[in-house]
Design an enzyme around this catalytic site. Structure first.
Site, PDB file in Angstrom:
ATOM      1  N   HIS A  22       0.737  -1.272   0.022  1.00 36.28           N
ATOM      2  CA  HIS A  22       0.140   0.056   0.032  1.00 36.28           C
ATOM      3  C   HIS A  22       0.895   1.334   0.132  1.00 36.28           C
ATOM      4  CE1 HIS A  22      -2.919   3.015   2.105  1.00 36.28           C
ATOM      5  NE2 HIS A  22      -3.020   2.771   0.825  1.00 36.28           N
ATOM      6  N   ASP A  66      -4.667   3.682  -4.930  1.00 32.41           N
ATOM      7  CA  ASP A  66      -4.948   4.095  -3.519  1.00 32.41           C
ATOM      8  C   ASP A  66      -5.980   4.875  -3.376  1.00 32.41           C
ATOM      9  OD1 ASP A  66      -4.544   4.903  -0.969  1.00 32.41           O
ATOM     10  OD2 ASP A  66      -2.401   5.209  -1.296  1.00 32.41           O
ATOM     11  N   TYR A 118      10.287  13.855 -11.970  1.00 33.93           N
ATOM     12  CA  TYR A 118      11.687  12.850 -11.688  1.00 33.93           C
ATOM     13  C   TYR A 118      11.982  12.488 -10.480  1.00 33.93           C
ATOM     14  CZ  TYR A 118      12.445  14.314 -16.676  1.00 33.93           C
ATOM     15  OH  TYR A 118      12.368  14.360 -18.061  1.00 33.93           O
TER      16      TYR A 118
END
Length: 148
Positions: A22, A66, A118
Site C-alpha cells: 500500500h 490508492d 523526476y
C-alpha cells in the site's frame, strides 16, 4: 500461463506488482524517459515493444489504486514553454482507461511538475520502460489495498 491475467503482464512484472505494498508507486515510462538513471534505486522492467496505454490497462486489471489519496494516478505536467504548443491526446486515452478501472474516473488523475515528477520517480518501487513514442506520456500509479 495463468487464466485471467493479461498476457502483456510478464512474470517479472507480475512479481513486482505483487511485491508492492500500500502506497508504493510504479512509473510507466514513455520511450524518452530516463528510466535507467531514474531507476538506480528501483526495479526497472523493460517493455520496449509496448505502449503505455496497453500496459496501463493491463496493470489496472490487477492493481488497486490508492483510495486514501486524491490522485493515485499522476501525469508529468507540461513545461511552461510547451503549454499551447504540445498536444497530449494520450492523456484522454489514460482518462478512459482509468474510468474503466476506478469509480473516481478522471478525478483520480493529477499532474506533477516535470522535475518534481523526476524526483518522485527516483523513489518509486519500480519503473516500467516502454517504447511509447508520445511525449509527456509518463504515468505514476500509487498502489492501494485489495478489499475482497
Amino acid at each position: 500461463m495463468l487464466k485471467g491475467i493479461p498476457k502483456i503482464l510478464s512474470p517479472e512484472l507480475l512479481k513486482v506488482l505483487c511485491e508492492m505494498g500500500h502506497s508504493d508507486r510504479i512509473v510507466i515510462a514513455d520511450g524518452n524517459f530516463p528510466s535507467e538513471s531514474m531507476g538506480k534505486d528501483a526495479i526497472v522492467i523493460r517493455c520496449d515493444g509496448h505502449g503505455v496505454p496497453e500496459i496501463l490497462d493491463a496493470i489496472l486489471q490487477v492493481f488497486p489504486l490508492d483510495t486514501y489519496v486524491e490522485n493515485p494516478v499522476n501525469l508529468m505536467q507540461l513545461m511552461p514553454d510547451d503549454v499551447g504548443k504540445v498536444e497530449t491526446p494520450i492523456w484522454d486515452t489514460y482518462k478512459e482507461i482509468v474510468k474503466k478501472h476506478d469509480d473516481r474516473g478522471e478525478a483520480a488523475i493529477g499532474n506533477i511538475e516535470r522535475f518534481a515528477f523526476y524526483d518522485e520517480a527516483k523513489t518509486a518501487y519500480a519503473i516500467i520502460a516502454t517504447g511509447e513514442s508520445a511525449i509527456y506520456a509518463n504515468v505514476m500509479l500509487q498502489k492501494g489495498v485489495v478489499v475482497e
